[in-house]
Motif scaffolding. Structure first.
Motif, PDB file in Angstrom:
ATOM      1  N   ILE A  46       0.830  -1.209   0.000  1.00  0.00           N
ATOM      2  CA  ILE A  46       0.000   0.000   0.000  1.00  0.00           C
ATOM      3  C   ILE A  46       0.867   1.262   0.000  1.00  0.00           C
ATOM      4  CG2 ILE A  46      -2.028  -1.091   1.022  1.00  0.00           C
ATOM      5  CD1 ILE A  46      -1.290   0.121   3.692  1.00  0.00           C
ATOM      6  N   PHE A  47       2.115   1.144   0.455  1.00  0.00           N
ATOM      7  CA  PHE A  47       2.993   2.311   0.369  1.00  0.00           C
ATOM      8  C   PHE A  47       3.313   2.634  -1.083  1.00  0.00           C
ATOM      9  CE2 PHE A  47       7.270   4.260   0.296  1.00  0.00           C
ATOM     10  CZ  PHE A  47       6.965   5.430   0.975  1.00  0.00           C
ATOM     11  N   PHE A  48       3.463   1.605  -1.914  1.00  0.00           N
ATOM     12  CA  PHE A  48       3.710   1.841  -3.330  1.00  0.00           C
ATOM     13  C   PHE A  48       2.542   2.616  -3.937  1.00  0.00           C
ATOM     14  CE2 PHE A  48       3.246   0.570  -7.802  1.00  0.00           C
ATOM     15  CZ  PHE A  48       4.465   0.990  -8.291  1.00  0.00           C
ATOM     16  N   LEU A  49       1.316   2.249  -3.579  1.00  0.00           N
ATOM     17  CA  LEU A  49       0.141   2.962  -4.079  1.00  0.00           C
ATOM     18  C   LEU A  49       0.128   4.397  -3.567  1.00  0.00           C
ATOM     19  CD1 LEU A  49      -2.593   3.097  -5.498  1.00  0.00           C
ATOM     20  CD2 LEU A  49      -3.637   2.094  -3.453  1.00  0.00           C
ATOM     21  N   ARG A  84      -7.975  -0.282   1.202  1.00  0.00           N
ATOM     22  CA  ARG A  84      -7.052  -0.594   2.296  1.00  0.00           C
ATOM     23  C   ARG A  84      -6.216   0.634   2.669  1.00  0.00           C
ATOM     24  NH1 ARG A  84      -4.792  -6.408   0.020  1.00  0.00           N
ATOM     25  NH2 ARG A  84      -6.587  -7.684   0.668  1.00  0.00           N
ATOM     26  N   LEU A  85      -5.747   1.365   1.657  1.00  0.00           N
ATOM     27  CA  LEU A  85      -4.950   2.562   1.926  1.00  0.00           C
ATOM     28  C   LEU A  85      -5.774   3.611   2.652  1.00  0.00           C
ATOM     29  CD1 LEU A  85      -2.415   4.270   1.641  1.00  0.00           C
ATOM     30  CD2 LEU A  85      -3.134   4.879  -0.682  1.00  0.00           C
ATOM     31  N   ARG A  86      -7.008   3.804   2.234  1.00  0.00           N
ATOM     32  CA  ARG A  86      -7.885   4.775   2.897  1.00  0.00           C
ATOM     33  C   ARG A  86      -8.076   4.423   4.370  1.00  0.00           C
ATOM     34  NH1 ARG A  86     -12.798   5.976  -1.423  1.00  0.00           N
ATOM     35  NH2 ARG A  86     -12.216   8.161  -1.780  1.00  0.00           N
ATOM     36  N   THR A  87      -8.337   3.158   4.621  1.00  0.00           N
ATOM     37  CA  THR A  87      -8.536   2.708   6.003  1.00  0.00           C
ATOM     38  C   THR A  87      -7.275   2.908   6.823  1.00  0.00           C
ATOM     39  OG1 THR A  87     -10.157   1.063   5.275  1.00  0.00           O
ATOM     40  CG2 THR A  87      -9.167   0.747   7.444  1.00  0.00           C
ATOM     41  N   PHE A  88      -6.132   2.562   6.222  1.00  0.00           N
ATOM     42  CA  PHE A  88      -4.855   2.710   6.927  1.00  0.00           C
ATOM     43  C   PHE A  88      -4.601   4.177   7.275  1.00  0.00           C
ATOM     44  CE2 PHE A  88      -0.334   3.089   7.503  1.00  0.00           C
ATOM     45  CZ  PHE A  88       0.022   1.918   8.139  1.00  0.00           C
ATOM     46  N   LEU A  89      -4.801   5.077   6.309  1.00  0.00           N
ATOM     47  CA  LEU A  89      -4.556   6.500   6.552  1.00  0.00           C
ATOM     48  C   LEU A  89      -5.499   7.054   7.600  1.00  0.00           C
ATOM     49  CD1 LEU A  89      -3.941   7.819   2.915  1.00  0.00           C
ATOM     50  CD2 LEU A  89      -2.245   7.246   4.657  1.00  0.00           C
ATOM     51  N   GLN A 139      -3.401  13.738   8.576  1.00  0.00           N
ATOM     52  CA  GLN A 139      -2.433  14.413   7.713  1.00  0.00           C
ATOM     53  C   GLN A 139      -2.649  14.057   6.251  1.00  0.00           C
ATOM     54  OE1 GLN A 139       1.654  13.468   8.545  1.00  0.00           O
ATOM     55  NE2 GLN A 139       2.465  14.920   7.042  1.00  0.00           N
ATOM     56  N   TYR A 140      -3.019  12.790   5.993  1.00  0.00           N
ATOM     57  CA  TYR A 140      -3.240  12.329   4.626  1.00  0.00           C
ATOM     58  C   TYR A 140      -4.650  11.777   4.481  1.00  0.00           C
ATOM     59  CZ  TYR A 140       1.910  12.163   4.621  1.00  0.00           C
ATOM     60  OH  TYR A 140       3.238  12.468   4.729  1.00  0.00           O
ATOM     61  N   ALA A 141      -5.217  11.949   3.293  1.00  0.00           N
ATOM     62  CA  ALA A 141      -6.526  11.384   3.001  1.00  0.00           C
ATOM     63  C   ALA A 141      -6.665  11.170   1.504  1.00  0.00           C
ATOM     64  CB  ALA A 141      -7.637  12.299   3.500  1.00  0.00           C
ATOM     65  N   ILE A 142      -7.388  10.115   1.120  1.00  0.00           N
ATOM     66  CA  ILE A 142      -7.690   9.850  -0.286  1.00  0.00           C
ATOM     67  C   ILE A 142      -9.132  10.275  -0.534  1.00  0.00           C
ATOM     68  CG2 ILE A 142      -7.826   8.133  -2.122  1.00  0.00           C
ATOM     69  CD1 ILE A 142      -5.020   8.497  -1.104  1.00  0.00           C
TER      70      ILE A 142
END
Length: 245
Positions: free
Chosen positions: A175-178, A217-222, A229-232
């Motif tokens: 997910i960091f790559f994304l 998954r990235l949204r949930t993680f952030l 600080q970060y959001a999709i």
């Protein structure tokens, strides 16, 4: 001390030789010429001062060559493009300690004084522009940026900010790559198809359905780790990463 100064730009060597008036300096335009003199005299100099552009370092390895001819002479490059110390004099001293041996009859402090004199010559603002590899690079103009991610901060600071967040939050590489892809395109919304293409450009292959899962998954993680600080965000024309101050 006997010093050989070698560069196609011999006038620079003569300027260094003039500054090193307390030593016996000899100027050569090429290494083969200097070696021929060494071979004839059978007395190697105490120090070789070379121009880094004398030869291609990927093809010709000077240390291996000197070992082959059994002349391991202390050597520095006066325009070394990759100094490993805060000053060139300290850099040269460290290089010599790691790769060569000083002659027993020459004191290390004498060498260091020579290094300082050479440094004062090559770092002279009046001479520096005329010495190969000594020009400091200019910052990349903003109008040449491919992305907008570095406009308000340096490339290094932005990169470390992302890496620090990844390490502290223990984000997986997947997910960091994304997140990196989103960050590179953070000035605009990006479609699923565009993201898929960027995966392929980086030799990663993913289906649209799997990409949707990764975004979720990235949204949930952030949401759970970024302290807002970060959001999709979902836009009309795709997805966009927003970085809050």
């Amino acid at each position: 001390m006997v010093i050989y100064l070698i560069s196609p730009i011999t006038e620079i060597c003569h300027i260094m030789a003039k500054a090193l008036f307390e030593h016996r300096c000899y100027v050569f335009s090429g290494y083969s010429e200097a070696y021929a003199t060494i071979a004839d005299l059978k007395m190697p100099p105490d120090l070789l001062v070379l121009d880094y552009t004398l030869f291609n370092h990927e093809i010709f390895h000077i240390i291996e060559y000197m070992d082959a001819i059994r002349y391991r002479i202390p050597l520095i490059f006066f325009n070394d493009p990759c100094p490993i110390a805060s000053s060139r004099a300290d850099h040269w001293e460290q290089v010599i300690k790691m790769t060569y041996d000083y002659k027993e009859e020459q004191k290390p402090e004498v060498y260091h004084k020579v290094y300082e004199i050479i440094e004062s010559v090559v770092e002279n603002p009046e001479l520096r522009p005329y010495i190969p590899l000594m020009q400091k690079f200019k910052p990349l103009p903003k109008h040449l940026y491919v992305t907008k991610m570095y406009e308000d901060s340096s490339i290094k600071a932005s990169y470390y900010s992302l890496i620090n967040f990844k390490n502290k939050s223990k984000m997986s590489n997947g997910i960091f790559f994304l997140m990196e892809l989103f960050y590179r395109n953070s000035d605009k919304a990006i479609t699923l198809e565009e993201l898929q293409k960027q995966y392929e450009d980086n030799r990663h292959f993913i289906t649209i359905e799997s990409l949707k899962v990764q975004i979720s998954r990235l949204r949930t993680f952030l949401k759970n780790h970024s302290n807002n600080q970060y959001a999709i965000l979902t836009r009309k024309d795709g997805y966009q990463l927003v970085v809050f101050p």
